[in-house]
Design a protein around this motif. Structure first.
Motif, PDB file in Angstrom:
ATOM      1  N   ASN A   1     -26.219   8.483   2.634  1.00 30.40           N
ATOM      2  CA  ASN A   1     -27.286   9.294   2.024  1.00 30.40           C
ATOM      3  C   ASN A   1     -28.559   8.492   1.761  1.00 30.40           C
TER       4      ASN A   1
ATOM      5  N   PHE B   1     -27.023  14.231   7.275  1.00 29.62           N
ATOM      6  CA  PHE B   1     -27.391  14.571   5.899  1.00 29.62           C
ATOM      7  C   PHE B   1     -28.416  15.702   5.877  1.00 29.62           C
TER       8      PHE B   1
ATOM      9  N   ARG C   1     -27.952  19.753  -2.594  1.00 31.15           N
ATOM     10  CA  ARG C   1     -27.591  18.619  -1.730  1.00 31.15           C
ATOM     11  C   ARG C   1     -26.725  17.566  -2.423  1.00 31.15           C
ATOM     12  N   CYS C   2     -26.858  17.418  -3.747  1.00 28.69           N
ATOM     13  CA  CYS C   2     -26.105  16.351  -4.423  1.00 28.69           C
ATOM     14  C   CYS C   2     -24.591  16.598  -4.340  1.00 28.69           C
TER      15      CYS C   2
ATOM     16  N   CYS D   1     -23.546  15.428  -1.062  1.00 33.88           N
ATOM     17  CA  CYS D   1     -23.733  13.969  -1.039  1.00 33.88           C
ATOM     18  C   CYS D   1     -22.586  13.251  -1.765  1.00 33.88           C
ATOM     19  N   TYR D   2     -22.242  13.734  -2.948  1.00 34.82           N
ATOM     20  CA  TYR D   2     -21.140  13.119  -3.691  1.00 34.82           C
ATOM     21  C   TYR D   2     -19.816  13.331  -2.953  1.00 34.82           C
TER      22      TYR D   2
ATOM     23  N   ARG E   1     -19.067  11.122   0.076  1.00 34.91           N
ATOM     24  CA  ARG E   1     -18.742   9.730  -0.245  1.00 34.91           C
ATOM     25  C   ARG E   1     -17.426   9.598  -1.008  1.00 34.91           C
TER      26      ARG E   1
ATOM     27  N   GLN F   1     -27.632  10.433 -12.498  1.00 37.39           N
ATOM     28  CA  GLN F   1     -26.742  11.210 -11.639  1.00 37.39           C
ATOM     29  C   GLN F   1     -26.124  12.375 -12.407  1.00 37.39           C
TER      30      GLN F   1
ATOM     31  N   CYS G   1     -33.353   7.631  -5.811  1.00 37.50           N
ATOM     32  CA  CYS G   1     -31.902   7.782  -5.713  1.00 37.50           C
ATOM     33  C   CYS G   1     -31.372   7.364  -4.344  1.00 37.50           C
ATOM     34  N   GLY G   2     -31.932   7.953  -3.278  1.00 37.32           N
ATOM     35  CA  GLY G   2     -31.416   7.559  -1.955  1.00 37.32           C
ATOM     36  C   GLY G   2     -31.946   8.376  -0.796  1.00 37.32           C
ATOM     37  N   CYS G   3     -31.818   9.710  -0.898  1.00 38.08           N
ATOM     38  CA  CYS G   3     -32.187  10.542   0.252  1.00 38.08           C
ATOM     39  C   CYS G   3     -33.707  10.748   0.324  1.00 38.08           C
TER      40      CYS G   3
ATOM     41  N   SER H   1     -35.121  12.773  -2.501  1.00 39.70           N
ATOM     42  CA  SER H   1     -35.287  12.080  -3.786  1.00 39.70           C
ATOM     43  C   SER H   1     -36.475  11.121  -3.737  1.00 39.70           C
TER      44      SER H   1
HETATM   45  S1  SF4 Z   1     -30.752  12.951  -4.939  1.00 40.18           S
HETATM   46 FE1  SF4 Z   1     -29.282  11.224  -4.785  1.00 40.18          FE
HETATM   47  S2  SF4 Z   1     -27.255  12.134  -5.189  1.00 40.18           S
HETATM   48 FE2  SF4 Z   1     -28.679  13.812  -4.730  1.00 40.18          FE
HETATM   49  S3  SF4 Z   1     -28.486  14.128  -2.524  1.00 40.18           S
HETATM   50 FE3  SF4 Z   1     -30.172  12.692  -2.786  1.00 40.18          FE
HETATM   51  S4  SF4 Z   1     -29.212  10.666  -2.612  1.00 40.18           S
HETATM   52 FE4  SF4 Z   1     -27.568  12.133  -2.973  1.00 40.18          FE
END
Ligand code: SF4
Length: 188
Positions: free
Chosen positions: A35, A71, A82-83, A86-87, A90, A116, A163-165, A168
């Motif tokens: 992600n 993704f 999406r979270c 995403c969770y 993983r 989170q 956060c990652g994506c 975010s």
């Molecule tokens: S905001 Fe963070 S937890 Fe949510 S989908 Fe994006 S990377 Fe994943």
């Protein structure tokens, strides 16, 4: 007790690893975060996670899978949800691996972050634990929030700014950059 600790990044691992070590756990870190976008960001977090595991003297399973295409296809038209995807993607992998390799339990450093969706992570981990027949180890590591920040700064770790994506990243920067965009346009 051998635990497979899914690791979202090194700074979020500082407090959980300290607590688990103090609790007598034999830790194997598991980096798997498709992600995280773009690829250069994944590399920066991956590298810091490897350095952290090495410094801590803990075993590590490091998976550099990059998942931008999968993704964004999964998130399309339901970006606000999406979270959960995403969770799940993983935690399912972590639980499956923990079962395959005979760990006593699994957990995730996502439980450290105040940003989170804590309750959703618990729900998803419990479902994955049931599906793969391996216990989920829960601790509310958010209580060590400041400790983790202070230590990661002291150790001069790479600390990410979102956060990652890609979504975010937009959320984290759009406010700040809106003013800069406007200012530059005024200067045209
Ligand atoms: S905001 Fe963070 S937890 Fe949510 S989908 Fe994006 S990377 Fe994943």
């Amino acid at each position: 007790m051998r635990i497979l600790l899914h690791q979202c990044c090194a700074p979020c691992s500082v407090y959980p690893v300290k607590e688990l070590k103090e609790g007598g756990y034999d830790i194997c870190a598991y980096f798997f975060n498709p992600n995280i976008h773009p690829l250069t960001e994944l590399y920066a977090r991956f590298e810091q996670a490897v350095l952290f595991s090495r410094a801590q003297g803990i075993e590590m399973i490091a998976d550099e899978t990059y998942g931008l295409t999968d993704f964004t296809r999964s998130a399309a038209f339901r970006e606000n949800m999406r979270c959960a995807f995403c969770y799940s993607s993983r935690m399912e992998k972590a639980a499956c691996l923990a079962a395959e390799k005979g760990f006593d339990c699994f957990s995730t450093t996502l439980l450290y972050s105040r940003y989170q969706k804590h309750e959703l992570i618990i729900e998803i981990c419990e479902a994955a634990a049931k599906k793969y027949g391996v216990p989920f180890h829960y601790e509310d590591w958010r209580e060590g929030w400041q400790y983790g920040i202070d230590e990661s700064k002291r150790l001069e770790m790479y600390r990410q700014k979102y956060c990652g994506c890609v979504y975010s990243e937009e959320d984290a920067f759009k406010g700040r950059l809106a003013k800069k965009f406007a200012k530059l346009k005024e200067e045209l």
